[in-house]
Design an enzyme around this catalytic site. Structure first.
Site, PDB file in Angstrom:
ATOM      1  N   CYS A  27       9.664  19.330 -15.830  1.00 36.37           N
ATOM      2  CA  CYS A  27       8.449  19.736 -15.176  1.00 36.37           C
ATOM      3  C   CYS A  27       7.584  18.741 -15.089  1.00 36.37           C
ATOM      4  CB  CYS A  27       7.873  21.038 -15.901  1.00 36.37           C
ATOM      5  SG  CYS A  27       7.190  20.772 -17.305  1.00 36.37           S
ATOM      6  N   CYS A  30       6.117  17.489 -18.412  1.00 39.76           N
ATOM      7  CA  CYS A  30       7.119  16.146 -19.179  1.00 39.76           C
ATOM      8  C   CYS A  30       6.819  14.752 -18.450  1.00 39.76           C
ATOM      9  CB  CYS A  30       8.837  16.633 -18.776  1.00 39.76           C
ATOM     10  SG  CYS A  30       9.042  18.007 -19.531  1.00 39.76           S
ATOM     11  N   ASP A 437       1.405  -6.595  18.592  1.00 37.85           N
ATOM     12  CA  ASP A 437       1.790  -8.028  18.898  1.00 37.85           C
ATOM     13  C   ASP A 437       2.546  -8.027  20.196  1.00 37.85           C
ATOM     14  OD1 ASP A 437       1.871 -10.917  18.609  1.00 37.85           O
ATOM     15  OD2 ASP A 437       3.911 -10.581  18.023  1.00 37.85           O
ATOM     16  N   ASP A 648       6.009  -8.945  14.375  1.00 41.19           N
ATOM     17  CA  ASP A 648       7.372  -9.479  13.966  1.00 41.19           C
ATOM     18  C   ASP A 648       7.200 -11.091  13.364  1.00 41.19           C
ATOM     19  OD1 ASP A 648       6.961 -10.710  16.470  1.00 41.19           O
ATOM     20  OD2 ASP A 648       9.247 -10.854  16.768  1.00 41.19           O
ATOM     21  N   ASP A 652       1.867 -12.654  12.325  1.00 43.52           N
ATOM     22  CA  ASP A 652       1.480 -11.422  12.084  1.00 43.52           C
ATOM     23  C   ASP A 652       1.289 -10.741  10.742  1.00 43.52           C
ATOM     24  OD1 ASP A 652       1.733 -11.213  14.986  1.00 43.52           O
ATOM     25  OD2 ASP A 652       3.865 -10.868  14.879  1.00 43.52           O
TER      26      ASP A 652
END
Length: 753
Positions: A27, A30, A437, A648, A652
């Protein structure tokens, strides 16, 4: 195996990371106990424990005189001292068994032994008294209580020794109280009525233990489904490869493959590691890695990704990456990182869980004393207190967030969306501005030279050769377009000397003793280059949407224009539809480009963007992209906006890091992917809307799960304390809470792009 990552094994003070599996957690309490135990180890900087994956991720700096191995031993000992069993990350407690009934034996035994105890309750509904003899009830309930329920006593005892509490302690206390009360009533029953059987509660303790075991089994079965994505990715790696050696084809284990080896891949086989096509041509199915349903053609020199499926052609591949360096291994690592991480909302759950069990124990004691004060007797008061202990088990609370995260990130990975940052996952559903971009993200990113306008009196071939020489070492898309165009013409490209790049502006180098500059019109304007007779042509090309660069040469009279170059790019298939889909969701879209305004706006119109509405940012230098993202976050309307940046390229990366949510195209650079919280495995802009959608659905599941987890306890504890719930009903409700949370999370597996 354990994963230890060290930035420098020799550097003092370097931070190490250890993934450790942990058995025995039941749980949220724990989780808190293990984290506290790990953080007490000297040198540990952070410890994050995940109940759903039963694992811990620990960041530590080895203490003085201890190396990483010694620290690992200390961390394992801390877990064991806390009452749990450390194991290698990813290692299961038992051998993998794909049967849906694995682990059901204890549950089945509990059901078999408990069923006769429940029969009298069924008989009462029909006015029948089917009460079993006390010794039969004892014989049926005791094995369930102390053999099948031994796990609760063991874990509960460790929790009590640590002055803590967990689900096991509550179950052990509650069911032991019911069993003990039954024994007391049986042993103290009047002996003057030999045939009379006092009302005992053996069935309550046995049924509660059985129901909790049933709930944990259903929960474990659901967990196996949430980790299906990881197991499916691991299964993409074949065990044996066909190595081309001096003696011909030899089958060897994939672990023995080295970079540079030649491997044979037959039709229908999986490509074992990353590489390139050395001989032959084929079609490759990469759907499990990228979500792309259609096979893609691969000829000599084309890249191959390990895990994809070879089509109908026999090929020989040259290995370029093995082991942890392959794309598949990196994808698996990203998904595992995401599933091991904690979402920010989980911190609230951890804070609640830390005090939850002690509060429940106080409420149960208050229930017992309250009913005794009201004069109902020890029997009834104890049963009401037991019901409080049983229904309050915080299993669902610990599973609510990680179960949804595992299901959401798993199904996203299957569809080509890798979510590695849990903060990005939580914030993505709030995004109201998406900045793209342009080159390589919204456009194909492979511009071509469409026009070369040379100053009258100069030789076109000579100018083209000089430009190609200066640009030959650059990776910029426009530079590659120039080199490609030069290769199609009958000219000889010479070698340039002293080439230097001016970021965001262009390149300069010496060709045949003459300094040649190739770059943007803005750069030429800064340098004072006069476009002269080509100024009108430059304006016309820009109005047509072309990206225009200029070529200049340093002479005794200063910088002299040599030529203009016009470049054209094409929108990516589906880019216009992707932008329209985002707008339909009420999200503002913006394109950021380093191109001149005319070219940027012309492309924007082809993509369906409105330059007049502020949807185009043109002539933005790479270093300024992050500042533009911050400006979008602040907003012209005075309120904060949540911005997603999609890119990409290397340039960037700062903007991706500055955005609330960074999304990198998987066809881009590694730098961009590391800076982004979300990676789109194929360069499809439609995945942007899909990533926002799966984020929204995952966060909704987390909130729903937390609501139900809290609702069960908030509603159940008062009802049990007031005497409206029996321990059996409380046990069923507690088991149902865990199962319902897992089942709700698994609904995410039905999501599709």
């Amino acid at each position: 195996m354990n994963t230890i990552i060290t930035p420098s094994d020799t550097a003092p003070g370097s931070v190490h990371s250890l993934d450790l599996g942990i058995s025995g957690m039941t749980c949220a309490s724990c989780v808190g106990r293990v984290e506290r135990a790990l953080r007490k180890v000297p040198g540990v900087q952070e410890a994050s424990v995940n109940l759903a994956t039963e694992s811990a991720r620990i960041a530590f700096v080895p203490s003085v005189g201890a190396d990483a191995a010694a620290m690992e031993a200390l961390l394992r000992r801390a877990v064991r001292n806390a009452g749990y069993e450390p194991r290698a990350a990813g290692q299961e407690d038992a051998p993998q068994d794909e049967s849906p009934w694995v682990g059901f034996l204890p549950v089945g035994m509990g059901l078999l032994l408990s069923a006769p105890l429940v029969l009298p309750m069924v008989g009462d509904l029909f006015g029948q008294r089917w009460m079993l003899p006390a010794w039969v009830q004892f014989a049926l309930a005791t094995p369930v209580q102390f053999i099948l329920g031994a796990r609760f006593y063991k874990a509960g005892w460790h929790a009590a020794k640590a002055l803590s509490g967990n689900m096991d302690l509550l179950v052990a206390l509650g069911t032991s109280a019911g069993w003990g009360l039954s024994m007391w009533l049986w042993l103290t029953a009047p002996t003057d009525h030999p045939g009379h059987v006092p009302h005992l509660y053996f069935e309550a303790s046995a049924v509660v233990v059985t129901l909790v075991l049933l709930g944990k089994w259903l929960e474990a079965r659901a967990k196996r489904q949430t980790t299906a994505a990881i197991r499916a990715l691991h299964a993409l790696r074949p065990d044996v490869v066909h190595l081309l050696s001096q003696s011909g084809e030899v089958d060897v284990p994939v672990a023995e493959v080295l970079v540079g080896d030649r491997l044979v891949v037959r039709p229908g086989e999986r490509i074992p590691v990353d590489g390139t096509v050395h001989e032959g041509h084929t079609q490759v199915d990469e759907s499990m890695l990228t979500g792309e349903p259609l096979p893609v053609a691969r000829d000599v020199g084309a890249a191959l990704t390990g895990g994809s499926i070879n089509g109908d052609g026999r090929i020989v591949m040259a290995v370029t990456a093995v082991g942890a360096e392959t794309v598949l291994a990196q994808i698996i690592r990203l998904v595992e990182d995401a599933q091991a991480a904690k979402a920010p909302i989980q911190r609230l759950v951890d804070q609640v869980s830390a005090v939850f069990v002690p509060v429940v124990l106080v409420v149960a004691l208050a229930t017992l004393l309250g009913w005794l004060w009201m004069g109902v007797g020890m029997e009834a008061a104890l049963i009401h207190a037991v019901a409080v202990l049983v229904i309050a088990c915080p299993c669902a609370l610990g599973l609510a967030t990680p179960a949804a995260i595992m299901a959401g990130t798993g199904v996203a990975a299957k569809n080509g969306i890798l979510i590695k940052d849990m903060q990005a996952l939580e914030l993505a559903h709030k995004v109201d501005v998406v900045a793209f971009d342009k080159t390589g993200t919204l456009t194909v990113g492979r511009p071509r030279l469409t026009a070369l306008e040379v100053v009258p009196g100069l030789n076109e071939a000579t100018v083209m050769a000089a430009v190609a020489a200066v640009q030959s070492g650059s990776e910029h898309p426009l530079a590659r377009a120039v080199v490609a165009a030069a290769g199609e013409r009958p000219i000889t490209v010479v070698t340039a000397q002293d080439v230097r790049a001016v970021p965001g502006r262009g390149t300069e180098g010496e060709v045949d003793g003459q300094s040649t500059l190739v770059g943007s019109l803005r750069w030429m304007q800064e340098l004072g280059v006069d476009l002269g007779p080509l100024a009108g042509r430059a304006d016309a090309l820009q109005r047509e949407g072309a990206t225009v660069s200029a070529v200049a040469q340093r002479t005794a009279q200063g910088l002299q224009l040599q030529a203009l170059m016009a470049f054209g790019d094409e929108p990516k298939p589906g880019a216009r539809e992707a932008l329209a889909a985002l707008k339909a969701r009420g999200i503002r879209t913006v394109m950021i480009s380093g191109d001149n305004r005319g070219a940027a706006e012309a492309m924007a119109r082809r993509l369906g963007l409105d330059p007049g509405a502020g949807e185009v940012m043109a002539e933005v230098l790479p270093g300024d992209k992050a500042a533009r993202v911050v400006a979008l976050q602040q907003g012209a309307d005075g309120r904060h906006h949540h911005v997603a940046m999609v890119g990409d390229g290397v340039n960037d990366a700062p903007a991706l890091a500055a955005a609330d949510v960074g999304m990198a195209m998987g066809n881009g650079t590694d730098v961009a992917m590391h800076a982004a919280g979300i990676t789109l495995m194929r360069g499809d802009p439609m995945l942007v809307a899909a990533a926002l959608d799966i984020s929204h659905r995952t966060v909704m599941k987390i909130r729903q799960n937390l609501f139900w987890a809290f609702a069960y306890n908030v509603a159940g504890i008062p009802l049990a304390a007031l005497g409206y719930l029996s321990p059996v009903v409380a046990g069923a409700a507690m088991a149902l809470s865990s199962v319902s949370v897992m089942a709700n999370a698994l609904l995410l597996k039905r999501w599709r792009v």
